[in-house]
Motif scaffolding. Structure first.
Motif, PDB file in Angstrom:
ATOM      1  N   ASP A  31       0.825  -1.197   0.000  1.00 56.72           N
ATOM      2  CA  ASP A  31       0.000   0.000   0.000  1.00 56.72           C
ATOM      3  C   ASP A  31       0.866   1.257   0.000  1.00 56.72           C
ATOM      4  O   ASP A  31       0.586   2.221  -0.720  1.00 56.72           O
ATOM      5  N   ALA A  32       1.930   1.236   0.811  1.00 54.82           N
ATOM      6  CA  ALA A  32       2.849   2.376   0.846  1.00 54.82           C
ATOM      7  C   ALA A  32       3.489   2.606  -0.509  1.00 54.82           C
ATOM      8  O   ALA A  32       3.701   3.757  -0.934  1.00 54.82           O
ATOM      9  N   GLN A  33       3.795   1.521  -1.206  1.00 57.71           N
ATOM     10  CA  GLN A  33       4.392   1.638  -2.537  1.00 57.71           C
ATOM     11  C   GLN A  33       3.427   2.313  -3.518  1.00 57.71           C
ATOM     12  O   GLN A  33       3.820   3.210  -4.283  1.00 57.71           O
ATOM     13  N   LEU A  34       2.163   1.903  -3.493  1.00 61.30           N
ATOM     14  CA  LEU A  34       1.190   2.461  -4.428  1.00 61.30           C
ATOM     15  C   LEU A  34       0.935   3.939  -4.157  1.00 61.30           C
ATOM     16  O   LEU A  34       0.782   4.734  -5.081  1.00 61.30           O
ATOM     17  N   VAL A  35       0.899   4.323  -2.887  1.00 62.75           N
ATOM     18  CA  VAL A  35       0.711   5.726  -2.537  1.00 62.75           C
ATOM     19  C   VAL A  35       1.899   6.556  -3.003  1.00 62.75           C
ATOM     20  O   VAL A  35       1.742   7.657  -3.551  1.00 62.75           O
TER      21      VAL A  35
END
Length: 297
Positions: free
Chosen positions: A253-257
């Motif tokens: 999720d952190a990567q996509l954000v």
């Protein structure tokens, strides 16, 4: 245009193509060697290569290049390595931008240009592996020439040791041309890759320069080559170290954000994106830098 400048332009174009070949081979090597950890059971990724063409306003040939894109590999979710050499006449908006940056009022009277370079953006499968950007280029008009480029690291999960390694390799290659260059180029990258509407940097920085012309073409070309040569030893060891790390939903999720942040910068502020679209280069090649998936909160 002098015969010497013709030769220098050919040398620059050939070097950018050589660097492209080295990077493509190294990245496919990373795919081949990834035998354990997340995504290692997938097929090794391979670059798909497409010729790009640029047409002038009257439809005549105006150069082009190679767009090399790998998707859905073991290590790289999406990576593009583009090289191009384009020429022709700049449109009014691009003329104004060049004149303002270089103080070249003659652009309106003679808007011819020639540009060659390599541009790379890598978005990784494993969120522990940092995304990365690199480009180097030469730009010529009848009124002057210059080099530009650099590279910067864009991790969604930051590791101090990785940042130190990336910057350390950049510094070593810059120091061969004077110990004042790395601090200046690092500060330039920190300013250039800043996102004002988010009040934060795009990543952990790197080096950047533009409009570089000391009057000594050979020295300037040697310097831009060293910036390019720094890329693989700065980046590949980080991938080799992090690609085996396990991760969960929160890391993804952190990567996509973070990719959303990257996309915002490239669409709103990046000079290369604006120049490529304004001069009629292949839109898919220009927008290759955008991630395959992103998220906004």
């Amino acid at each position: 245009m002098s015969d010497q400048m013709d030769t220098e332009k050919q040398q620059a174009s050939a070097w950018f193509r050589e660097l492209r070949d080295q990077i493509v081979a190294a990245f496919e090597g990373l795919e081949n060697s990834h035998s354990e950890g997340p995504f290692s059971d997938q097929a090794a990724g391979r670059f798909e290569i497409t010729e790009t063409k640029r047409s002038s306003v009257d439809g005549s040939d105006a150069g082009g290049g190679l767009m090399s894109v790998m998707r859905g590999g073991r290590v790289f979710e999406k990576v593009g390595v583009n090289v191009s050499t384009v020429y022709g006449e700049l449109g009014e908006r691009a003329q104004n931008a060049m004149a303002a940056r270089k103080g070249l009022p003659g652009m309106k009277d003679d808007p011819r240009f020639w540009a060659s370079g390599i541009s790379l953006v890598a978005h990784m499968q494993n969120p522990h592996c940092p995304a990365v950007h690199m480009n180097t280029r030469m730009f010529w008009t009848p009124h002057g020439w210059w080099f530009g480029g650099g590279s910067d690291l864009n991790p969604c999960l930051e590791y101090d040791a990785d940042t130190a390694h990336f910057h350390g390799v950049q510094k070593a290659h810059c120091d061969a041309h004077g110990e004042d260059r790395y601090p200046r180029l690092k500060a330039w990258a920190d300013e250039y890759f800043y996102i004002p509407h988010r009040n934060r940097a795009r990543g952990v920085g790197g080096i950047f320069l533009d409009d570089h012309n000391t009057g000594d073409w050979a020295e300037d070309f040697d310097f831009i080559q060293d910036i390019g040569k720094a890329f693989l030893p700065a980046f590949v060891p980080l991938v080799e170290k992090r690609r085996v790390d396990t991760f969960g939903e929160s890391e993804k999720d952190a990567q996509l954000v973070h990719r959303g942040l990257y996309a915002e910068y490239n669409l709103v502020y990046d000079r290369g994106t604006k120049f490529g679209l304004e001069t009629g280069h292949d839109a898919n090649a220009v927008l290759m830098s955008l991630p395959p998936m992103a998220k906004w909160v």
